[in-house]
Design an enzyme around this catalytic site. Structure first.
Site, PDB file in Angstrom:
ATOM      1  N   SER A  97       7.834   8.695  11.941  1.00  0.00           N
ATOM      2  CA  SER A  97       6.642   8.553  11.100  1.00  0.00           C
ATOM      3  C   SER A  97       7.004   8.783   9.645  1.00  0.00           C
ATOM      4  CB  SER A  97       5.568   9.569  11.523  1.00  0.00           C
ATOM      5  OG  SER A  97       4.557   9.678  10.541  1.00  0.00           O
ATOM      6  N   GLY A 156      -4.803   8.167   5.529  1.00  0.00           N
ATOM      7  CA  GLY A 156      -3.892   9.102   6.173  1.00  0.00           C
ATOM      8  C   GLY A 156      -2.670   9.378   5.321  1.00  0.00           C
ATOM      9  N   ARG A 158      -6.027   1.805  18.530  1.00  0.00           N
ATOM     10  CA  ARG A 158      -5.761   0.370  18.415  1.00  0.00           C
ATOM     11  C   ARG A 158      -5.290  -0.262  19.718  1.00  0.00           C
ATOM     12  NH1 ARG A 158      -3.115   0.261  12.297  1.00  0.00           N
ATOM     13  NH2 ARG A 158      -5.123   0.435  11.216  1.00  0.00           N
ATOM     14  N   GLN A 191       4.951   9.057   7.248  1.00  0.00           N
ATOM     15  CA  GLN A 191       4.036  10.027   6.660  1.00  0.00           C
ATOM     16  C   GLN A 191       4.498  11.455   6.925  1.00  0.00           C
ATOM     17  OE1 GLN A 191       0.022   9.198   7.894  1.00  0.00           O
ATOM     18  NE2 GLN A 191      -0.002   7.165   6.950  1.00  0.00           N
ATOM     19  N   LYS A 229       0.818  -1.207   0.000  1.00  0.00           N
ATOM     20  CA  LYS A 229       0.000   0.000   0.000  1.00  0.00           C
ATOM     21  C   LYS A 229       0.854   1.261   0.000  1.00  0.00           C
ATOM     22  CE  LYS A 229      -2.952   0.799   3.518  1.00  0.00           C
ATOM     23  NZ  LYS A 229      -3.015   2.183   4.056  1.00  0.00           N
ATOM     24  N   ASP A 284       2.006  -1.237  11.983  1.00  0.00           N
ATOM     25  CA  ASP A 284       0.716  -1.696  11.448  1.00  0.00           C
ATOM     26  C   ASP A 284       0.448  -3.162  11.736  1.00  0.00           C
ATOM     27  OD1 ASP A 284      -0.023   0.777  10.436  1.00  0.00           O
ATOM     28  OD2 ASP A 284       0.916   0.423   8.494  1.00  0.00           O
TER      29      ASP A 284
END
Length: 442
Positions: A173, A99, A361, A175, A21, A330
Site C-alpha cells: 500500500s 484516504g 468494490r 498510502q 491524483k 484502482d
C-alpha cells in the site's frame, strides 16, 4: 442522475486527462515541508486534492493559484516553511473523501509539536486506519481512533519524539508506506518499509527530487523496500504533473470496447508501479502503443489505443493476480467491465484490498455487472467473470464511489438499451469533467 446509451459510432480523436491524483496530493504536502516556493502545473483540481490544500492551509501554509495570462493554464504555488514550519490548526482537519490525505497527513502530524484532530466524510469514517496507526505508534507517535474502531476521526497528540523502524507491511500500500516514510523524515534514525511487492513509488521519486535521502530495494523473493535516512532539509522544486493513468483507463477501455475506435490519450503518467493495466490488457490482446515516451522523473507517454477483441489463453481463461494487483488496484473495476465483454473467463484474485476502498468494490462491481446481464461470481479476494454474454442497460448503484460510476459509464457504451447512473456527481472526487470529456468523444 445521468442517462447513457450504447455508442453508435467509433471513438476517434485525442484527449488529455486531468493530472495524476497521487502526484497532485504529494506535491502539496512535500511542497509545504520544503524551503521555498514549489510551483505545480497540471495539478488535479478535484475534491480529494482540494481537501489536501485545505488541510495544509489550516496548518499555516500559504497556497495560491494563478492562471497564466497567455495560456489560461493554472499554476499552484506552495510557499513552504520547511520541515518544522507547520503551525497548529484553529479547527478540525477535514479530509473529505480522501484516504490519501487522511493517511499521509497522519504521518506528518505524528511528529509535530501540537495536537491535531482529523476526520473525513462518512466513507472515510469507515475505512481502516489501523494500518497506519500501528506502525506510527511503533515509531513513538501518539495517534488514536477517537471512536476506538480503528477508523477516523483520529486524534494525534503532539510533542512526541519519533524513532526509525523497519516495518514489514502486510499489504502493498503506497498510502501506508508513505505515511511511515513521512513520519520518518522526523525520526532519529533510518526508516525502512518492506512490502510484499512494490506499491506505487511516487513518494520515493518526489521526495528524492526534493532532496531527501531515499531509495527502493527489490529483493529476490519479490518483496520491496523503501529506505529513508533522515536529516536532509527539503528544497522547493518545480513539478509538472502528468495525466492520471487511473483516469485514462476509462478511455482506454472505451476505445477497446467500441468497434472501429482509435484514440490517442496525451501525456499520461506510465510509471511502472502504476501502469499494470497496460501490461495486463496487452496480454489479453489489446492494441495499445506508447508514443513519445519521456523517462525523466515520473515516466510519461502518449497512449494510442485501437479497438481490440480481448481473449484469454488457449483454455479461454485469463488470470489477474499477484504482482499485477498493486500496479492496477484502482483500475480493476473498469478492467472487470472489459472482462465482461472478453471471449474468456477472467479470474481476478489477490485483490481483497478492493473491499476497503470507497465502497466494497468486489461486491459493488459484481452486483452491477449482474444487473447488466453478466455471468459473474464474487470471491473472497476478487471475482470470476465469464465474459462474452451481451450486456444490457441497467440502473447502476455506484455507492457514491467515483471509480464505479465512471466504470459503468463505460460499460453503458457497449450495452443494449439505456443505463442510468444515479449519483453522477461523485466523479468530482477524482475527475470533475469526466462526463463532459466522454460526451466530447461520442
Amino acid at each position: 442522475m445521468i442517462l447513457l446509451s450504447k455508442a453508435t459510432s467509433p471513438i476517434k480523436g485525442e484527449i488529455t486527462v486531468p493530472g495524476d491524483k497521487s502526484i497532485s496530493h504529494r506535491s502539496i504536502m512535500f511542497g509545504a515541508l520544503a524551503e521555498g516556493t514549489t510551483t505545480i502545473t497540471g495539478f488535479l483540481e478535484s475534491a480529494d486534492c482540494l481537501s489536501t490544500i485545505d488541510c495544509f492551509r489550516k496548518l499555516g501554509i500559504e497556497i495560491e493559484k494563478k492562471n497564466n495570462h497567455m495560456t489560461g493554464v493554472p499554476t499552484i504555488y506552495v510557499h513552504g516553511k520547511g520541515i518544522n514550519g507547520l503551525t497548529a490548526p484553529d479547527s478540525l482537519l477535514y479530509t473529505g473523501n480522501s484516504g490519501t490525505t487522511t493517511r499521509l497527513i497522519s504521518g506528518i502530524l505524528s511528529a509535530q509539536s501540537f495536537d491535531t484532530d482529523i476526520t473525513g466524510d462518512a466513507s472515510i469514517e469507515k475505512r481502516p486506519m489501523k494500518r497506519v496507526i500501528t506502525p506510527l505508534s511503533e515509531m513513538g507517535a501518539d495517534i488514536v481512533s477517537v471512536k476506538d474502531n480503528d477508523c477516523a476521526p483520529l486524534h494525534i497528540t503532539g510533542g512526541k519524539k519519533l524513532h526509525g523502524i523497519t516495518y514489514n507491511s502486510p499489504v502493498a500500500s503506497a498510502q501506508v508506506k508513505s505515511a511511515i516514510i513521512l513520519a520518518g523524515l522526523y525520526a532519529d534514525s533510518a526508516t525502512t518499509v518492506i512490502e510484499p511487492a512494490l506499491s506505487r513509488n511516487h513518494t520515493e521519486i518526489m521526495l528524492k527530487a526534493f532532496g531527501a535521502d531515499i531509495h527502493n530495494e527489490i529483493y529476490e523473493d519479490g518483496k520491496a523496500a523503501a529506505v529513508l535516512n533522515p536529516g536532509q532539509s527539503l528544497k522547493a522544486i518545480d513539478i509538472n504533473v502528468p495525466g492520471d493513468i487511473s483516469s485514462a483507463a476509462f478511455f482506454i477501455a472505451a476505445a477497446l470496447m467500441v468497434p472501429g475506435s482509435e484514440l490517442l490519450i496525451k501525456n499520461v503518467g506510465v510509471n511502472e508501479t502504476r501502469a499494470g493495466i497496460i501490461n495486463v490488457l496487452k496480454r489479453m490482446g489489446a492494441d495499445i502503443t506508447l508514443l513519445n515516451e519521456d523517462d525523466s522523473s515520473e515516466k510519461r507517454a502518449d497512449i494510442l489505443v485501437k479497438y481490440s477483441k480481448l481473449h484469454g489463453d488457449k483454455n479461454k481463461e485469463f488470470v489477474i493476480g499477484g504482482a499485477d494487483i498493486p500496479t492496477m488496484i484502482d483500475e480493476l473495476p473498469v478492467v472487470a467491465v472489459l472482462a465482461a465483454t472478453a471471449d474468456c473467463t477472467t479470474i481476478i484474485k489477490d485483490a481483497a484490498e478492493l473491499k476497503v476502498k470507497e465502497s466494497n468494490r468486489i461486491d459493488s462491481v459484481v452486483d452491477n455487472l449482474k444487473a447488466m446481464g453478466c455471468d459473474v461470481t464474487a470471491t473472497d479476494d476478487g471475482m470470476i467473470i465469464r465474459g462474452g454474454k451481451p450486456l444490457t442497460g441497467a440502473e447502476i448503484d455506484s455507492h457514491s464511489d467515483h471509480r464505479l460510476a465512471m466504470s459503468f459509464a463505460i460499460a453503458a457504451l457497449g450495452a443494449e438499451g439505456e443505463t442510468i447512473i444515479a449519483d453522477d456527481k461523485c466523479v468530482d472526487i477524482s475527475y470533475p469533467t469526466f462526463f463532459n470529456d466522454l460526451r466530447s468523444l461520442l
